[in-house]
Design a protein around this motif. Structure first.
Motif, PDB file in Angstrom:
ATOM      1  N   SER A  92      -4.111   2.920  -0.474  1.00 25.41           N
ATOM      2  CA  SER A  92      -4.142   1.498  -0.403  1.00 25.41           C
ATOM      3  C   SER A  92      -3.035   0.849  -1.041  1.00 25.41           C
ATOM      4  O   SER A  92      -2.644  -0.182  -0.893  1.00 25.41           O
ATOM      5  CB  SER A  92      -5.514   0.668  -1.192  1.00 25.41           C
ATOM      6  N   MET A  93      -2.319   1.431  -2.018  1.00 22.50           N
ATOM      7  CA  MET A  93      -1.028   1.041  -2.628  1.00 22.50           C
ATOM      8  C   MET A  93      -0.426   2.220  -3.086  1.00 22.50           C
ATOM      9  O   MET A  93      -0.889   3.253  -3.313  1.00 22.50           O
ATOM     10  CB  MET A  93      -1.662  -0.013  -3.957  1.00 22.50           C
ATOM     11  N   ASP A  94       0.992   1.858  -3.136  1.00 19.06           N
ATOM     12  CA  ASP A  94       1.977   2.960  -3.650  1.00 19.06           C
ATOM     13  C   ASP A  94       2.019   3.077  -5.054  1.00 19.06           C
ATOM     14  O   ASP A  94       1.404   2.388  -6.080  1.00 19.06           O
ATOM     15  CB  ASP A  94       3.373   2.362  -3.012  1.00 19.06           C
ATOM     16  N   GLU A  95       2.743   4.016  -5.665  1.00 17.40           N
ATOM     17  CA  GLU A  95       2.878   4.474  -6.934  1.00 17.40           C
ATOM     18  C   GLU A  95       3.114   2.995  -7.985  1.00 17.40           C
ATOM     19  O   GLU A  95       2.407   3.067  -8.841  1.00 17.40           O
ATOM     20  CB  GLU A  95       3.732   5.810  -7.059  1.00 17.40           C
ATOM     21  N   ALA A  96       4.219   2.694  -7.508  1.00 16.23           N
ATOM     22  CA  ALA A  96       4.642   1.426  -8.318  1.00 16.23           C
ATOM     23  C   ALA A  96       3.742   0.644  -8.479  1.00 16.23           C
ATOM     24  O   ALA A  96       3.446   0.148  -9.715  1.00 16.23           O
ATOM     25  CB  ALA A  96       6.017   1.016  -7.937  1.00 16.23           C
ATOM     26  N   GLU A  97       3.093   0.166  -7.372  1.00 17.03           N
ATOM     27  CA  GLU A  97       2.164  -0.904  -7.534  1.00 17.03           C
ATOM     28  C   GLU A  97       0.754  -0.457  -8.237  1.00 17.03           C
ATOM     29  O   GLU A  97       0.355  -1.321  -9.183  1.00 17.03           O
ATOM     30  CB  GLU A  97       1.688  -1.350  -6.096  1.00 17.03           C
ATOM     31  N   TYR A  98       0.502   0.726  -8.294  1.00 19.40           N
ATOM     32  CA  TYR A  98      -0.559   1.208  -8.721  1.00 19.40           C
ATOM     33  C   TYR A  98      -0.505   1.173 -10.281  1.00 19.40           C
ATOM     34  O   TYR A  98      -1.274   0.595 -11.245  1.00 19.40           O
ATOM     35  CB  TYR A  98      -0.899   2.672  -8.535  1.00 19.40           C
TER      36      TYR A  98
END
Length: 132
Positions: A92-98
């Motif tokens: 659902s979300m990439d590492e940076a967004e997480y």
């Protein structure tokens, strides 16, 4: 994790499938968001009785972090905005967004529930906290 997902879909060797490939984030860091939820559920009276997942979703809604806003029409009230918490799942979300979302929730918890604690301290407490 991948094996569990394949079993859950009743996939067998030799079957043709289509898959989306993405890099998984660290399992330890992935659990951090739910540890924050558990830490708050155990230590903030307003979250008493909630499991870590429910507490995390409530924190998302309250803070607006990692939420989508949807306009809905409510009879007798007109247009209302509803916040829908997004999944923290790998897909659902990439590492940076997480990472930014986790930091945002820590900032919110520190400012709203524990003003004497820094966002970094909230994250440190969650990292050391074990949900039993």
């Amino acid at each position: 994790m991948a094996t569990e997902q394949l079993r859950a879909r009743s996939l067998k060797p030799g079957q043709i499938i289509q898959a989306e490939v993405f890099k998984l984030r660290s399992q330890g860091f992935n659990r951090l968001a739910h540890r924050i939820g558990g830490l708050v559920a155990e230590n903030v009276e307003a979250f008493a009785g909630m499991d870590s997942h429910k507490a995390l979703k409530r924190l998302q809604i309250e803070s607006g972090v990692a939420c989508d806003e949807v306009g809905i029409s409510v009879p007798g009230f007109g247009m209302c905005i509803q916040k829908l918490p997004r999944s923290f799942g790998f897909e659902s979300m990439d590492e940076a967004e997480y990472r930014e979302s986790v930091k945002g929730i820590c900032r919110y918890v520190a400012s709203r529930y524990w003003p004497s604690v820094s966002p970094e301290q909230v994250e440190e407490m969650a990292e050391s906290w074990v949900d039993e």
